[in-house]
Write a protein that holds these residues in place. Structure first.
Motif, PDB file in Angstrom:
ATOM      1  N   GLY A   1      -1.751 -41.216 -89.520  1.00 57.08           N
ATOM      2  CA  GLY A   1      -2.251 -40.997 -88.177  1.00 57.08           C
ATOM      3  C   GLY A   1      -2.140 -42.189 -87.263  1.00 57.08           C
ATOM      4  O   GLY A   1      -2.008 -42.053 -86.067  1.00 57.08           O
ATOM      5  N   GLY A   2      -2.179 -43.405 -87.815  1.00 61.87           N
ATOM      6  CA  GLY A   2      -2.122 -44.583 -86.970  1.00 61.87           C
ATOM      7  C   GLY A   2      -0.765 -44.853 -86.387  1.00 61.87           C
ATOM      8  O   GLY A   2      -0.636 -45.637 -85.469  1.00 61.87           O
ATOM      9  N   SER A   3       0.306 -44.234 -86.926  1.00 60.99           N
ATOM     10  CA  SER A   3       1.641 -44.588 -86.455  1.00 60.99           C
ATOM     11  C   SER A   3       2.154 -43.642 -85.380  1.00 60.99           C
ATOM     12  O   SER A   3       2.552 -44.061 -84.311  1.00 60.99           O
ATOM     13  N   LEU A   4       2.151 -42.351 -85.669  1.00 59.69           N
ATOM     14  CA  LEU A   4       2.710 -41.400 -84.726  1.00 59.69           C
ATOM     15  C   LEU A   4       1.622 -40.640 -83.986  1.00 59.69           C
ATOM     16  O   LEU A   4       1.898 -39.685 -83.266  1.00 59.69           O
TER      17      LEU A   4
ATOM     18  N   GLN B   1       1.024 -57.684 -85.403  1.00 66.06           N
ATOM     19  CA  GLN B   1       0.451 -57.461 -84.080  1.00 66.06           C
ATOM     20  C   GLN B   1       1.157 -56.305 -83.372  1.00 66.06           C
ATOM     21  O   GLN B   1       2.296 -55.953 -83.705  1.00 66.06           O
ATOM     22  N   VAL B   2       0.452 -55.708 -82.417  1.00 68.25           N
ATOM     23  CA  VAL B   2       1.024 -54.651 -81.591  1.00 68.25           C
ATOM     24  C   VAL B   2       1.606 -55.286 -80.341  1.00 68.25           C
ATOM     25  O   VAL B   2       0.943 -56.078 -79.663  1.00 68.25           O
TER      26      VAL B   2
ATOM     27  N   TYR C   1      10.063 -54.567 -86.429  1.00 63.51           N
ATOM     28  CA  TYR C   1       9.285 -53.691 -85.567  1.00 63.51           C
ATOM     29  C   TYR C   1       9.236 -52.292 -86.175  1.00 63.51           C
ATOM     30  O   TYR C   1      10.241 -51.796 -86.693  1.00 63.51           O
ATOM     31  N   TYR C   2       8.065 -51.660 -86.099  1.00 62.11           N
ATOM     32  CA  TYR C   2       7.958 -50.229 -86.361  1.00 62.11           C
ATOM     33  C   TYR C   2       7.483 -49.604 -85.065  1.00 62.11           C
ATOM     34  O   TYR C   2       6.361 -49.865 -84.607  1.00 62.11           O
ATOM     35  N   THR C   3       8.340 -48.801 -84.455  1.00 60.73           N
ATOM     36  CA  THR C   3       8.064 -48.319 -83.109  1.00 60.73           C
ATOM     37  C   THR C   3       6.986 -47.242 -83.117  1.00 60.73           C
ATOM     38  O   THR C   3       6.977 -46.347 -83.960  1.00 60.73           O
ATOM     39  N   LEU C   4       6.095 -47.334 -82.147  1.00 57.61           N
ATOM     40  CA  LEU C   4       4.940 -46.453 -81.998  1.00 57.61           C
ATOM     41  C   LEU C   4       5.075 -45.646 -80.716  1.00 57.61           C
ATOM     42  O   LEU C   4       5.931 -45.944 -79.868  1.00 57.61           O
TER      43      LEU C   4
ATOM     44  N   ARG D   1       4.593 -55.134 -84.928  1.00 61.70           N
ATOM     45  CA  ARG D   1       5.535 -56.201 -85.247  1.00 61.70           C
ATOM     46  C   ARG D   1       5.024 -57.029 -86.422  1.00 61.70           C
ATOM     47  O   ARG D   1       3.841 -57.366 -86.491  1.00 61.70           O
ATOM     48  N   TYR D   2       5.939 -57.317 -87.346  1.00 66.31           N
ATOM     49  CA  TYR D   2       5.640 -58.122 -88.529  1.00 66.31           C
ATOM     50  C   TYR D   2       6.639 -59.276 -88.604  1.00 66.31           C
ATOM     51  O   TYR D   2       7.811 -59.124 -88.249  1.00 66.31           O
TER      52      TYR D   2
END
Length: 241
Positions: free
Chosen positions: A42-45, A83-84, A106-109, A116-117
């Motif tokens: 749930g936190g990603s998409l 961080q976002v 990056y994992y895009t939201l 970002r890691y």
């Protein structure tokens, strides 16, 4: 975009026949029960994630029967902390992007943001770039060093891999654990249904984040790969540039 450039260096037939080709990740393509079913997070998409304080985010934790030590995040440059940030990658939500020049993943939201890691990357001669997908996920993966690496580093002899023709099984390798080079989680990258032998994985070597020191794979702090793993589904597109 280019396809996985490292593939030009690897012989697919040798990989599939012998299963012992040298890889960017210092592992080999050994069949095994490493697939984790895809699931929604749930936190990603869905809603934008609310990150905890860093002392909580990088605290010691127990996971899968292993005790992961706390990360001295104060010793890691702040830009490499989880961080976002605004999504300026140009990629759609639900995509992994690795920017090798900045050592960021990056994992895009949704809503124009990205998680970002900081990452560690391959040293000169092992870099790669291109597009792939996450086809498999592994929780506390086993490590199978290639034969060439064991030949170079005698200390790895206990982990040499052998194939038992009678049983059709591979023997050897390093069992999962806190000192395993693949860390707490691994994402396996495939192109056109073929294992590229590249991984996005955890690492106990937190001081390698932001540097180019590995054999080519993308490594994250264990606490960060656990977070990323929980957000990523199989079939997630990956872009490394």
């Amino acid at each position: 975009m280019n396809t996985i450039s490292r593939r030009k260096f690897l012989s697919r037939s040798a990989v599939l026949t012998a299963g012992l080709a040298a890889s960017a990740c210092s592992t080999i393509n050994v069949p095994g029960p490493v697939t984790t079913p895809a699931r929604r997070f749930g936190g990603s998409l869905g809603l934008q994630p609310d990150l905890p304080p860093k002392e909580v985010m990088y605290a010691a934790m127990s996971d899968g029967g292993f005790n992961i030590p706390a990360i001295p995040y104060e010793q890691i440059p702040e830009q490499f902390h989880r961080q976002v940030v605004p999504n300026r990658t140009g990629e759609k939500p639900g995509t992994i992007i690795v920017e090798t020049g900045s050592h960021f993943l990056y994992y895009t939201l949704p809503n124009g943001n990205a998680m970002r890691y900081g990452v560690g990357l391959g040293r000169a001669g092992f870099e790669w770039s291109g597009r792939a997908i996450v086809e498999r996920k592994s929780h506390w993966p086993k490590w199978f060093p290639p034969e060439e690496m064991v030949d170079r580093e005698p200390r790895l002899e206990p982990y040499r891999v052998s194939y038992d023709e009678a049983t059709g099984e591979y023997n050897g390798g390093m069992e999962p654990g806190i000192n395993n080079p693949l860390g707490a989680r691994a994402l396996y990258l495939y192109e056109d249904g073929v294992d590229t032998l590249y991984r996005i994985h955890g690492s106990p070597e937190w001081n390698s984040i932001g540097k180019s020191v590995s054999s080519g794979c993308v490594r994250l702090i264990n606490q960060d790969i656990i977070d990323l793993y929980s957000r990523v589904e199989t079939d997630t597109p990956v872009l490394v540039r």
